[in-house]
Design an enzyme around this catalytic site. Sequence first.
Site, PDB file in Angstrom:
ATOM      1  N   SER A  50     -10.035   2.806  37.966  1.00  0.00           N
ATOM      2  CA  SER A  50     -10.970   2.789  36.873  1.00  0.00           C
ATOM      3  C   SER A  50     -12.059   1.817  36.759  1.00  0.00           C
ATOM      4  O   SER A  50     -12.721   1.395  37.501  1.00  0.00           O
ATOM      5  CB  SER A  50     -10.072   3.072  35.686  1.00  0.00           C
ATOM      6  OG  SER A  50     -10.731   3.722  34.349  1.00  0.00           O
ATOM      7  N   ASP A 138      -7.865  14.439  37.155  1.00  0.00           N
ATOM      8  CA  ASP A 138      -8.503  13.465  36.587  1.00  0.00           C
ATOM      9  C   ASP A 138      -9.952  14.156  35.665  1.00  0.00           C
ATOM     10  O   ASP A 138     -10.619  14.600  36.354  1.00  0.00           O
ATOM     11  CB  ASP A 138      -8.914  12.400  37.599  1.00  0.00           C
ATOM     12  CG  ASP A 138      -9.531  10.841  36.602  1.00  0.00           C
ATOM     13  OD1 ASP A 138      -9.752  11.208  35.499  1.00  0.00           O
ATOM     14  OD2 ASP A 138      -9.727  10.036  37.309  1.00  0.00           O
ATOM     15  N   HIS A 171      -5.565  10.614  35.783  1.00  0.00           N
ATOM     16  CA  HIS A 171      -6.443   9.590  35.769  1.00  0.00           C
ATOM     17  C   HIS A 171      -5.177   8.349  35.559  1.00  0.00           C
ATOM     18  O   HIS A 171      -4.940   7.802  34.439  1.00  0.00           O
ATOM     19  CB  HIS A 171      -7.430   9.123  34.664  1.00  0.00           C
ATOM     20  CG  HIS A 171      -8.322   8.214  34.782  1.00  0.00           C
ATOM     21  ND1 HIS A 171      -9.364   7.899  35.777  1.00  0.00           N
ATOM     22  CD2 HIS A 171      -8.391   7.063  34.004  1.00  0.00           C
ATOM     23  CE1 HIS A 171      -9.949   6.935  35.692  1.00  0.00           C
ATOM     24  NE2 HIS A 171      -9.616   6.297  34.548  1.00  0.00           N
TER      25      HIS A 171
END
Length: 343
Positions: A50, A138, A171
């Site tokens: 991320s 995600d 995610h």
Amino acid sequence: MNLPRRSMAKAGTALAVSALFATACSGDAPSAGLPALKLDAARTTVSGLSSGAYMATQVHLAYSDRIAGAALFAGGPYGCAQGSLEIALGSCLAPEAGMLPDVAALADTVRARAAGGRIAALDGLAGDAVLVMHGALDTTVGMAVSNAAAELYRELGGARVELDDGRAIAHTFPTMDKGGACDRSESPYIGQCGFDGAAALFAALYGPPPAAVGAADGELRRFDQDAYRADGKDAMLAEQGFVYVPKACAAGETCGLHIAFHGCQQNADAIGEAFVRDAGYNRWADAYGVVVLYPQTRASFAPLNPKACWDWWGYGGVDYDTRDGVQLRWLAKAAAALGAPLE
């Protein structure tokens, strides 16, 4: 994991929890400096999830003359935010059609910065391994954004780029059996996916794995991050970071260095040692003979970073994604202290 959002309503609660965690840890023995080890600087690599993926690509391109590869999990291309939180929240997360990162323009930016010495010369990318991984479940970072990261590396040339974007992963950082549900993005942002993401990144960056890999039996150490401030400048990091040292490296064998960047809300103040122990890096570090540096951010309101993200949009200043960026300069000092200088 959530990257910075327009709504900051819960930020005060998050900071309060972080403060409580820091207080709970205050009874620990004071952290020491980083150990000086025998490292092969040519085996230095980076990875991140991320915001950590954005940081990893910034570090890679800034120091590609010293860094041999990068693994990016659920992140986008270098320079995506262009120093703007508004752009970061738009084009660089889950943009609508027509708002995708402009890879050609970003490539021009990279070339200009390399020519001006603000990042490494592009021939430093020659032969570097780059793994770009994006989970098909995600919804925090769009698949097209991660694909743009792979496209940018291909546009720049030189690196060996691998794109893995078909797995049923949200995610979160994928592991075999640690963390929460693989199809959810929730703290500690480590998922039981039946897939070893750390194994995949070590194989991509360092080659085929050794025949036998056991449990981690090296030492996870805390260290004083403030000791590595460049020119004394605050890099917006936590007081303490972590470094994992395999037994062989501590005993004097020549080892590599891998730098692992956590994601937003995945720093130790938020989730304790879950990322540095459970993401799966350490046992592979033993097998490959690689020290793992786990730097840690901190949450703040000034500058605005309540979720303790790495600086990929400019909260640390206009040079944040160049060799003059305060977090990159901190990292260069820390890596040099370990024995793998970046500049």
